[in-house]
Design an enzyme around this catalytic site. Structure first.
Site, PDB file in Angstrom:
ATOM      1  N   PRO A 195       0.811  -1.226   0.000  1.00 45.61           N
ATOM      2  CA  PRO A 195       0.000   0.000   0.000  1.00 45.61           C
ATOM      3  C   PRO A 195       0.843   1.274   0.000  1.00 45.61           C
ATOM      4  O   PRO A 195       1.994   1.268   0.473  1.00 45.61           O
ATOM      5  CB  PRO A 195      -0.794  -0.116   1.312  1.00 45.61           C
ATOM      6  CG  PRO A 195      -0.808  -1.579   1.622  1.00 45.61           C
ATOM      7  CD  PRO A 195       0.508  -2.112   1.128  1.00 45.61           C
ATOM      8  N   SER A 196       0.252   2.320  -0.505  1.00 46.31           N
ATOM      9  CA  SER A 196       0.851   3.674  -0.524  1.00 46.31           C
ATOM     10  C   SER A 196       2.190   3.727  -1.233  1.00 46.31           C
ATOM     11  O   SER A 196       3.051   4.539  -0.901  1.00 46.31           O
ATOM     12  CB  SER A 196       1.016   4.229   0.903  1.00 46.31           C
ATOM     13  OG  SER A 196      -0.202   4.114   1.588  1.00 46.31           O
ATOM     14  N   ARG A 197       2.384   2.827  -2.204  1.00 44.96           N
ATOM     15  CA  ARG A 197       3.627   2.776  -3.014  1.00 44.96           C
ATOM     16  C   ARG A 197       4.864   2.447  -2.178  1.00 44.96           C
ATOM     17  O   ARG A 197       5.987   2.703  -2.609  1.00 44.96           O
ATOM     18  CB  ARG A 197       3.868   4.098  -3.779  1.00 44.96           C
ATOM     19  CG  ARG A 197       2.692   4.540  -4.656  1.00 44.96           C
ATOM     20  CD  ARG A 197       2.472   3.566  -5.800  1.00 44.96           C
ATOM     21  NE  ARG A 197       1.454   4.030  -6.742  1.00 44.96           N
ATOM     22  CZ  ARG A 197       0.195   3.548  -6.787  1.00 44.96           C
ATOM     23  NH1 ARG A 197      -0.206   2.614  -5.953  1.00 44.96           N
ATOM     24  NH2 ARG A 197      -0.649   3.990  -7.708  1.00 44.96           N
ATOM     25  N   LEU A 198       4.648   1.876  -0.965  1.00 46.67           N
ATOM     26  CA  LEU A 198       5.802   1.505  -0.119  1.00 46.67           C
ATOM     27  C   LEU A 198       6.117   0.022  -0.366  1.00 46.67           C
ATOM     28  O   LEU A 198       5.983  -0.826   0.513  1.00 46.67           O
ATOM     29  CB  LEU A 198       5.491   1.787   1.357  1.00 46.67           C
ATOM     30  CG  LEU A 198       5.170   3.254   1.645  1.00 46.67           C
ATOM     31  CD1 LEU A 198       4.805   3.464   3.105  1.00 46.67           C
ATOM     32  CD2 LEU A 198       6.375   4.134   1.271  1.00 46.67           C
TER      33      LEU A 198
END
Ligand SMILES: Cc1cc2nc3c(=O)[nH]c(=O)nc-3n(C[C@H](O)[C@H](O)[C@H](O)COP(=O)(O)O)c2cc1C
Length: 218
Positions: A195-198
């Site tokens: 998630p959240s490009r992490l």
């Protein structure tokens, strides 16, 4: 749908990735073993052609080309694909035997990036694979001068007919310009969407013939 709507879709459509971690502890010490573990999961995830990969090659003026092909075998020595040795990729490999494979399994939010040195496999490996192919694919290998310009579809079809007649009732030998290549990896990265490009990125680099694992920032 108008072009404007298409562009709006491309520009604004966003989705987040599921939260399926992949970390240093979970990752095998051997990236080929890790490829095999993920491959089995891809096989049970209804992915179309899980053995498809994008191969990038570079010619002697430094210009890259990419194309999809099938990884038909893999082992500790590398990843094997089959093609026409006189194709564009074949001539690139002759000039520069560094290449990269990229496997993308969208349904699993996974990407595997492999860099390596490409070499032809031995004739007996290519023969064995060729002999197991459907007859129509064997004929196709004779009839297609892959990556060369042809006048029209008819030209290809008449060459197919020519080779069908030529090999009628006999086993089709492998053309000498068709066979396998092995990409022997020196670097493999496993990418898992988070998630959240992490995202999680575990990189393996071969150092003194040993695989060394590290984590990269997303
Ligand atoms: C799903 C898919 C699988 C393919 N598999 C192969 C393959 O295994 N071998 C191959 O030579 N080309 C394969 N192709 C065709 C290549 O993408 C490409 O058109 C061809 O190899 C010529 O590339 P080149 O001109 O860069 O050498 C495949 C294409 C697609 C879309």
């Amino acid at each position: 749908m108008s072009l404007k709507e298409v562009k709006k879709y491309i520009n604004t459509n966003r989705r987040d990735f599921a939260d399926k971690p992949f970390n240093e502890e979970m990752a095998s010490n051997d990236p080929v073993e890790q490829y095999s573990i993920w491959f089995k999961e891809a096989m049970s995830s209804n992915i179309v052609d899980p053995y498809a990969a994008c191969l990038s090659t570079v010619d002697n003026s430094g210009r890259p080309s990419s194309r999809i092909l099938y990884i038909r075998d893999f082992n500790r020595d590398g990843f094997i694909f089959y093609t026409n040795y006189d194709s564009k990729k074949g001539s690139d490999i002759l000039e520069n035997n560094y290449g990269a494979l990229n496997v993308f399994w969208g349904e699993l939010e996974r990407q595997i990036r492999i860099k390596g040195l490409i070499k032809k496999v031995d004739d007996s490996t290519s023969d064995k694979y060729f002999n197991d192919r459907p007859r129509a694919s064997q004929i196709g290998a004779w009839a297609s001068d892959q990556s060369q310009k042809i006048k029209n579809r008819k030209e290809l079809e008449s060459k197919i007919k020519f080779y069908e007649d030529k090999f009628k009732g006999i086993n089709i030998p492998r053309p000498s310009n068709w066979g396998g290549y092995n990409l022997s990896p020196y670097q493999i990265e496993f990418w898992q969407g988070r998630p959240s490009r992490l995202h999680d990125r575990i990189l393996y680099v071969k150092e003194n013939n040993q695989w060394v694992k590290s984590r990269l920032s997303p």
